[in-house]
Every structure is written in structure tokens, then in C-alpha cells.
Motif scaffolding. Structure first.
Motif, PDB file in Angstrom:
ATOM      1  N   UNK A   1     -18.088 -54.228 -30.274  1.00 36.16           N
ATOM      2  CA  UNK A   1     -19.474 -54.641 -30.054  1.00 36.16           C
ATOM      3  C   UNK A   1     -20.122 -53.720 -29.014  1.00 36.16           C
ATOM      4  N   UNK A   2     -21.443 -53.592 -29.074  1.00 36.69           N
ATOM      5  CA  UNK A   2     -22.139 -52.718 -28.136  1.00 36.69           C
ATOM      6  C   UNK A   2     -23.571 -53.174 -27.906  1.00 36.69           C
ATOM      7  N   UNK A   3     -24.155 -52.667 -26.840  1.00 40.15           N
ATOM      8  CA  UNK A   3     -25.585 -52.784 -26.559  1.00 40.15           C
ATOM      9  C   UNK A   3     -26.157 -51.375 -26.642  1.00 40.15           C
ATOM     10  N   UNK A   4     -27.400 -51.239 -27.143  1.00 43.02           N
ATOM     11  CA  UNK A   4     -27.982 -49.909 -27.311  1.00 43.02           C
ATOM     12  C   UNK A   4     -29.415 -49.868 -26.790  1.00 43.02           C
ATOM     13  N   UNK A   5     -29.886 -48.651 -26.522  1.00 40.85           N
ATOM     14  CA  UNK A   5     -31.280 -48.443 -26.123  1.00 40.85           C
ATOM     15  C   UNK A   5     -31.723 -47.077 -26.615  1.00 40.85           C
TER      16      UNK A   5
ATOM     17  N   UNK B   1     -16.552 -45.854 -22.711  1.00 31.86           N
ATOM     18  CA  UNK B   1     -17.441 -46.966 -23.054  1.00 31.86           C
ATOM     19  C   UNK B   1     -18.890 -46.562 -23.309  1.00 31.86           C
ATOM     20  N   UNK B   2     -19.254 -45.286 -23.146  1.00 31.34           N
ATOM     21  CA  UNK B   2     -20.658 -44.903 -23.271  1.00 31.34           C
ATOM     22  C   UNK B   2     -20.829 -43.689 -24.186  1.00 31.34           C
ATOM     23  N   UNK B   3     -21.870 -43.751 -25.031  1.00 31.05           N
ATOM     24  CA  UNK B   3     -22.256 -42.639 -25.906  1.00 31.05           C
ATOM     25  C   UNK B   3     -23.720 -42.298 -25.657  1.00 31.05           C
ATOM     26  N   UNK B   4     -24.017 -41.012 -25.635  1.00 32.42           N
ATOM     27  CA  UNK B   4     -25.406 -40.548 -25.668  1.00 32.42           C
ATOM     28  C   UNK B   4     -25.796 -40.551 -27.130  1.00 32.42           C
ATOM     29  N   UNK B   5     -26.951 -41.106 -27.467  1.00 34.59           N
ATOM     30  CA  UNK B   5     -27.387 -41.278 -28.848  1.00 34.59           C
ATOM     31  C   UNK B   5     -28.742 -40.609 -29.035  1.00 34.59           C
TER      32      UNK B   5
ATOM     33  N   UNK C   1     -47.729 -41.983 -30.467  1.00 36.51           N
ATOM     34  CA  UNK C   1     -47.263 -43.180 -29.770  1.00 36.51           C
ATOM     35  C   UNK C   1     -45.860 -42.972 -29.230  1.00 36.51           C
ATOM     36  N   UNK C   2     -45.484 -43.848 -28.318  1.00 38.98           N
ATOM     37  CA  UNK C   2     -44.132 -43.841 -27.764  1.00 38.98           C
ATOM     38  C   UNK C   2     -43.301 -44.913 -28.450  1.00 38.98           C
ATOM     39  N   UNK C   3     -42.004 -44.680 -28.532  1.00 43.05           N
ATOM     40  CA  UNK C   3     -41.071 -45.598 -29.176  1.00 43.05           C
ATOM     41  C   UNK C   3     -40.067 -46.079 -28.135  1.00 43.05           C
ATOM     42  N   UNK C   4     -39.832 -47.372 -28.113  1.00 43.77           N
ATOM     43  CA  UNK C   4     -38.843 -47.978 -27.234  1.00 43.77           C
ATOM     44  C   UNK C   4     -38.030 -48.951 -28.069  1.00 43.77           C
ATOM     45  N   UNK C   5     -36.702 -48.861 -27.971  1.00 45.61           N
ATOM     46  CA  UNK C   5     -35.844 -49.740 -28.759  1.00 45.61           C
ATOM     47  C   UNK C   5     -34.684 -50.226 -27.909  1.00 45.61           C
ATOM     48  N   UNK C   6     -34.259 -51.437 -28.179  1.00 43.35           N
ATOM     49  CA  UNK C   6     -33.037 -51.970 -27.596  1.00 43.35           C
ATOM     50  C   UNK C   6     -32.387 -52.864 -28.646  1.00 43.35           C
ATOM     51  N   UNK C   7     -31.079 -52.966 -28.600  1.00 41.08           N
ATOM     52  CA  UNK C   7     -30.410 -53.743 -29.628  1.00 41.08           C
ATOM     53  C   UNK C   7     -28.971 -54.062 -29.283  1.00 41.08           C
ATOM     54  N   UNK C   8     -28.327 -54.738 -30.221  1.00 40.69           N
ATOM     55  CA  UNK C   8     -26.915 -55.085 -30.108  1.00 40.69           C
ATOM     56  C   UNK C   8     -26.298 -54.977 -31.489  1.00 40.69           C
ATOM     57  N   UNK C   9     -25.018 -54.580 -31.532  1.00 42.13           N
ATOM     58  CA  UNK C   9     -24.367 -54.438 -32.825  1.00 42.13           C
ATOM     59  C   UNK C   9     -22.869 -54.292 -32.708  1.00 42.13           C
ATOM     60  N   UNK C  10     -22.258 -53.937 -33.834  1.00 42.82           N
ATOM     61  CA  UNK C  10     -20.825 -53.643 -33.895  1.00 42.82           C
ATOM     62  C   UNK C  10     -20.646 -52.323 -34.632  1.00 42.82           C
TER      63      UNK C  10
ATOM     64  N   UNK D   1     -36.006 -40.179 -31.051  1.00 41.35           N
ATOM     65  CA  UNK D   1     -35.605 -40.868 -29.835  1.00 41.35           C
ATOM     66  C   UNK D   1     -34.459 -40.069 -29.209  1.00 41.35           C
ATOM     67  N   UNK D   2     -34.777 -39.034 -28.402  1.00 45.75           N
ATOM     68  CA  UNK D   2     -33.719 -38.199 -27.832  1.00 45.75           C
ATOM     69  C   UNK D   2     -33.025 -38.821 -26.626  1.00 45.75           C
ATOM     70  N   UNK D   3     -33.632 -39.842 -26.025  1.00 41.22           N
ATOM     71  CA  UNK D   3     -33.035 -40.509 -24.869  1.00 41.22           C
ATOM     72  C   UNK D   3     -32.507 -41.850 -25.344  1.00 41.22           C
ATOM     73  N   UNK D   4     -31.207 -41.943 -25.525  1.00 38.91           N
ATOM     74  CA  UNK D   4     -30.634 -43.180 -26.021  1.00 38.91           C
ATOM     75  C   UNK D   4     -29.163 -43.270 -25.696  1.00 38.91           C
ATOM     76  N   UNK D   5     -28.612 -44.451 -25.899  1.00 37.64           N
ATOM     77  CA  UNK D   5     -27.204 -44.620 -25.624  1.00 37.64           C
ATOM     78  C   UNK D   5     -26.662 -45.920 -26.170  1.00 37.64           C
ATOM     79  N   UNK D   6     -25.343 -45.984 -26.193  1.00 36.33           N
ATOM     80  CA  UNK D   6     -24.603 -47.194 -26.564  1.00 36.33           C
ATOM     81  C   UNK D   6     -23.571 -47.473 -25.489  1.00 36.33           C
ATOM     82  N   UNK D   7     -23.504 -48.723 -25.064  1.00 36.97           N
ATOM     83  CA  UNK D   7     -22.499 -49.175 -24.122  1.00 36.97           C
ATOM     84  C   UNK D   7     -21.572 -50.115 -24.870  1.00 36.97           C
TER      85      UNK D   7
END
Length: 134
Positions: free
Chosen positions: A65-69, A27-31, A89-98, A50-56
Motif C-alpha cells: 500500500x502507498x500514499x502518493x502526491x 519506502x520512497x519513489x520519485x514519480x 492551469x496547475x495540477x495537484x493530486x494526492x491519492x492512496x493505492x496498492x 506532473x514532474x514533482x511527485x512521489x509515492x511513500x
């Protein structure tokens, strides 16, 4: 390439988010993603990673469907904006998708994101730039 409009502002930008993901479980990916933005109004750019990220992933089936950061940093020439006060600057992202696989190594993705660009208080004022990205 996606079109984004910052929340409650007048800037318009085109984004590219090339990325690679690594399955860490069912259920989890490093992105890891790149971040390239061309601001049409006002003119400018932002490039970063963005080296620190993931999808659940949620549910089962071929289309998931998934949630991401994502968390990373970037460089910009958008110091003309009230929300951006320095080049780094720093970048922060969160989202949802398929997401659905095309082959063993490729997949298509549709996503909506909230993207935040901020200097994390390194210079004042630290208003930050918030955008919805489709």
C-alpha cells in the motif's frame, strides 16, 4: 484509462496517467507522470505533466500500500466550465493505492486520487475543479 467524476458536478472524463518512477530508498519513489483527460461532458481536453511527485510505501511484502502526491501544470480548452477560467492551469493530486511488481521493470497499480485543477489565482474567479479519479 480511468473514469472520473468531478465532486458535486456533472462533468464526466476519461483519464490516462502514463508515468515513470525512480526508487530513492526502500519506502520512497520519485514519480513523473503525464496527465491526459478527455472530458465527455462537456466536450474538451486537458493535457499536462506532473514532474514533482512521489509515492511513500507502507508495510512490507509483495503487494505494497502507498500514499502518493503530484504537482504540475497543464493546458486545456475547458474554459466553458465555471471552475476553469483560463487555458493554462496547475495540477495537484494526492491519492492512496496498492502496487505489486510483475517483473523487475513492470508493476500493476490500483489507486484512488483526488485531483485538483486551478489557475492558482492568476485570473478571477479561481474556483478550481476537484475530481475523484479511480
Amino acid at each position: 484509462m480511468v473514469l472520473a467524476r468531478p465532486l458535486l458536478a456533472h462533468e464526466v472524463a476519461l483519464f490516462a496517467h502514463p508515468g515513470v518512477s525512480f526508487r530513492l530508498g526502500p519506502r520512497f519513489e520519485w514519480l513523473v507522470e503525464g496527465h491526459v483527460a478527455h472530458f465527455v461532458s462537456p466536450g474538451g481536453f486537458m493535457a499536462g505533466a506532473l514532474p514533482i511527485g512521489g509515492r511513500l510505501y507502507i508495510g512490507n511484502g509483495r503487494v505494497l500500500p502507498y500514499a502518493s502526491f503530484g504537482l504540475g501544470a497543464g493546458w486545456t480548452n475547458l474554459e466553458k466550465l465555471d471552475e476553469i477560467d483560463q487555458r493554462f492551469n496547475f495540477l495537484l493530486q494526492t491519492g492512496a493505492g496498492v502496487r505489486s511488481p510483475i517483473s523487475d521493470t513492470l508493476a500493476w497499480t490500483a489507486e484512488v486520487r483526488w485531483s485538483h485543477v486551478s489557475n492558482a489565482g492568476m485570473s478571477s474567479p479561481n474556483l478550481g475543479l476537484n475530481m475523484l479519479v479511480f
